[in-house]
Design an enzyme around this catalytic site. Structure first.
Site, short mmCIF file in Angstrom:
data_model
loop_
_atom_site.label_atom_id
_atom_site.label_comp_id
_atom_site.label_asym_id
_atom_site.label_seq_id
_atom_site.Cartn_x
_atom_site.Cartn_y
_atom_site.Cartn_z
CE LYS A 1 37.89 52.64 42.93
NZ LYS A 1 37.65 51.26 43.34
CB VAL B 1 39.96 53.24 37.16
CG1 VAL B 1 41.34 52.65 37.36
CG2 VAL B 1 39.07 52.91 38.36
N GLY C 1 38.54 52.85 32.98
CA GLY C 1 37.18 52.37 33.22
C GLY C 1 36.46 53.25 34.20
CD GLU C 2 31.92 56.60 34.31
OE1 GLU C 2 32.20 56.65 33.09
OE2 GLU C 2 31.16 57.39 34.88
N GLY C 3 33.61 53.10 37.44
CA GLY C 3 32.87 52.30 38.41
C GLY C 3 31.73 53.09 38.98
CB THR C 4 29.25 52.28 41.62
OG1 THR C 4 30.25 51.47 42.24
CG2 THR C 4 28.23 51.39 40.95
CE1 TYR C 5 34.61 54.46 46.07
CE2 TYR C 5 33.50 52.54 45.14
CZ TYR C 5 34.51 53.09 45.90
OH TYR C 5 35.44 52.27 46.48
CB ALA C 6 36.12 55.42 41.53
CG ASP D 1 31.18 45.44 47.53
OD1 ASP D 1 30.23 44.64 47.35
OD2 ASP D 1 31.44 46.37 46.76
P1 ADP Z 1 33.76 48.66 39.85
O1 ADP Z 1 34.27 48.06 41.11
O2 ADP Z 1 32.41 49.29 39.98
O3 ADP Z 1 33.92 47.78 38.65
P2 ADP Z 1 36.10 50.34 39.86
O4 ADP Z 1 35.95 51.79 40.14
O5 ADP Z 1 36.78 49.54 40.89
O6 ADP Z 1 34.67 49.88 39.52
O7 ADP Z 1 36.87 50.12 38.49
C1 ADP Z 1 36.35 50.51 37.25
C2 ADP Z 1 37.13 49.86 36.13
O8 ADP Z 1 38.48 50.33 36.13
C3 ADP Z 1 37.25 48.35 36.27
O9 ADP Z 1 36.21 47.67 35.66
C4 ADP Z 1 38.59 48.07 35.57
O10 ADP Z 1 38.42 47.96 34.18
C5 ADP Z 1 39.40 49.29 35.85
N1 ADP Z 1 40.30 49.13 37.01
C6 ADP Z 1 39.99 49.29 38.32
N2 ADP Z 1 41.04 49.08 39.12
C7 ADP Z 1 42.08 48.77 38.31
C8 ADP Z 1 43.47 48.43 38.53
N3 ADP Z 1 43.99 48.38 39.75
N4 ADP Z 1 44.24 48.17 37.45
C9 ADP Z 1 43.72 48.22 36.21
N5 ADP Z 1 42.43 48.51 35.92
C10 ADP Z 1 41.61 48.80 36.95
#
Ligand code: ADP
Length: 312
Positions: A37, A21, A14-19, A134
């Site tokens: 991450k 994964v 997945g993709e978050g705002t600053y990372a 947060d």
């Molecule tokens: P955000 O907090 O903006 O949703 P993150 O960068 O924390 O973004 O995570 C992006 C995506 O990666 C999440 O929506 C999730 O699907 C996946 N993800 C994050 N952390 C984990 C983890 N520890 N185990 C499995 N999937 C994860």
């Protein structure tokens, strides 16, 4: 470099705002899955981004608790990106459960169990002089055994030095407490408690309780939901840098109002909710006091973690 070689990176999760994964596994034992991450650090922002990343790492490494996501390792890759190796938690987060009203049913006992886990996590953070800053349903990941794990310490920092000014532009708007919306530079663990209260409210009504579409709107909605912050209910509030409220003062909401909306929590649950949503951060309940509240001992008792609803 050694740390990096211990793990094999796999597909993007997945993709978050600053990372971004990624799924990964231990080279020495491919059955051991992890989440890697990778924190995006744009070149021109390297100076500003790196401290955030370092904070995230530092606090995750130090905080070992069943309700806080485990960080196995940290390494930097050749492109200078920071990689956090985290506990792999594939069952999603509390936000998914709250909003999947079609498939997920839960009740007061489940809410009490989830809130107990969240409150213990926050108590542990504050006990260790870490503000999370947060807290929101999306940052509460679910483990296979039903345990809720607080994640995403990207904004967390130590509050051991009360005289160090802190940036007030933290916490996703909907969960942001009034002192931050008013630009307070010195704040405390109370900022997290406000967010915890809003998670509790959202667990009940299954929609965000105070969802402003701008900072001004957020303040207006807080005034409507809780009451207008004034010198009477919050001495000093009018001196905060960005204090602005509408001319007509809305009186503080009483117990009856909260009972109407959140009565499924029972009188004790509503009492706890009201204490988390105290406008004046000095009067807001602390995590330690929350843990001593009567609500936990009233019926219904919290659901055992293995019996909690989860994504199928
Ligand atoms: P955000 O907090 O903006 O949703 P993150 O960068 O924390 O973004 O995570 C992006 C995506 O990666 C999440 O929506 C999730 O699907 C996946 N993800 C994050 N952390 C984990 C983890 N520890 N185990 C499995 N999937 C994860």
């Amino acid at each position: 470099e050694d740390e990096k070689r211990k793990y094999v990176k796999g597909k993007k999760l997945g993709e978050g705002t600053y990372a971004n994964v990624y799924l990964g596994f231990l080279r020495s034992d491919p059955s051991q899955l992890v989440a890697i991450k990778k924190i995006k650090i744009q070149k021109e922002y390297t100076e500003g981004m790196a401290p955030d990343a370092v904070r995230e790492i530092k606090h995750l490494q130090e905080l070992s608790h069943p309700n806080i996501i485990t960080m196995h390792s940290v390494f930097s890759s050749k492109d200078q990106n920071l990689n956090l190796v985290l506990e792999y938690l594939p069952l999603g987060d509390l936000e998914m459960l709250i909003h999947d009203t079609e498939h997920i049913r839960y009740g007061a006992a489940d809410i009490k169990a989830w809130m107990g886990m969240l409150t213990r996590a926050i108590w542990f953070c504050h006990q260790n002089f870490v503000l999370h800053r947060d807290i929101k349903p999306n940052n509460l990941l679910i483990a296979a055994d039903g345990e809720v794990k607080l994640a995403d310490f990207g904004l967390a920092r130590s509050f051991s030095d009360p005289y160090r000014p802190m940036t007030s532009n933290v916490i996703t708007r909907w969960y942001r407490p009034p002192e931050l919306l008013f630009g307070a530079q010195h704040y405390s663990g109370a900022v997290d408690i406000w967010s915890v209260g809003l998670v509790l409210a959202e667990l009940v009504i299954r929609t965000p309780y105070i969802a402003g579409n701008s900072e001004i709107h957020q303040i207006q909605l807080i005034c409507q939901a809780v009451g207008t912050p004034t010198e009477e209910n919050w001495p000093g509030v009018t001196k905060l840098p960005d204090y602005t409220v509408d001319k007509e003062v809305i009186p503080l909401r009483g117990r009856d109002h909260y009972m109407t909306l959140f009565g499924t929590l029972g009188a004790e649950g509503v009492d706890l909710l009201m204490k988390t949503l105290s406008l004046d951060p000095k009067k807001r309940i602390t995590a330690h006091e929350m843990l001593k509240h009567d609500w936990w001992h009233k019926d219904p008792r919290p659901t055992r973690k293995q019996d909690l609803p989860k994504k199928s």
